[in-house]
Design an enzyme around this catalytic site. Structure first.
Site, short mmCIF file in Angstrom:
data_model
loop_
_atom_site.label_atom_id
_atom_site.label_comp_id
_atom_site.label_asym_id
_atom_site.label_seq_id
_atom_site.Cartn_x
_atom_site.Cartn_y
_atom_site.Cartn_z
N ASP A 124 48.60 -37.73 -11.11
CA ASP A 124 49.74 -38.35 -11.86
C ASP A 124 50.82 -37.41 -12.18
O ASP A 124 50.84 -36.20 -12.61
CB ASP A 124 49.38 -39.20 -13.12
N ASP A 143 50.60 -45.87 -8.05
CA ASP A 143 50.63 -46.83 -9.15
C ASP A 143 51.73 -47.61 -9.07
O ASP A 143 51.74 -48.99 -9.35
CB ASP A 143 50.33 -46.14 -10.37
#
Length: 168
Positions: A124, A143
């Site tokens: 991330d 995401d």
């Protein structure tokens, strides 16, 4: 028997999902090669690039579960990828909004599945915050694609009119 046209149409959606996966992979590689873990680069007063690893699911759910979650979430992602792929073949050209939303989810699911299988965690790097006091959990392109897909799916159910008498 599934018609050849349905397969060909599904291939177009799979190509878009592949593009989402590639964009996700390229951005993760760029961030991993440029940042140390936990390093933050402020870009806007409310937005940073950072390198984080997530061994859990959304919002680090089960991140500290001891390792079994890697395979559990990988299995779920594989089932989602399989189900969406089958659905894309089945709907053919009949519902482009549904196909687009599922394609976004598919591309994101493949991106995060790849990370789990290869690295054991999801990379991330996008981080929003408010005045350095409140931080939204870091996320990535995959995401974002999943979120966009879900939003499109919700909008499709609320806005797009289905022809009477047609079932999918």
């Amino acid at each position: 028997m599934i018609k050849l046209a349905s397969w060909q149409n599904a291939q177009r959606w799979w190509l878009l999902a592949l593009c989402i996966f590639v964009l996700d992979w390229v951005t993760k590689q760029a961030v991993e090669s440029s940042l140390a873990y936990g390093e933050e680069i402020p870009l806007l007063p409310f937005f940073d690039l950072t390198l984080r690893y997530n061994t859990g699911a959304a919002f680090s759910f089960l991140a500290e579960a001891g390792g079994w979650q890697r395979w559990f979430f990988s299995l779920i992602a594989f089932a989602v990828v399989t189900g969406i792929s089958w659905r894309l073949i089945k709907i053919g050209r009949e519902n482009p909004w549904e196909a687009l939303s599922l394609t976004c989810i598919l591309g994101g699911a493949v991106g995060n599945l790849y990370d789990r299988l290869v690295y054991g965690h999801v990379v991330d790097f996008i981080q929003f915050h408010w005045q350095q006091a409140w931080y939204f959990p870091a996320f990535n392109v995959a995401d974002s694609a999943i979120t966009i897909g879900v939003i499109l799916m919700l909008l499709e159910t609320l806005v797009v009119k289905k022809p009477e008498g047609k079932k999918q």
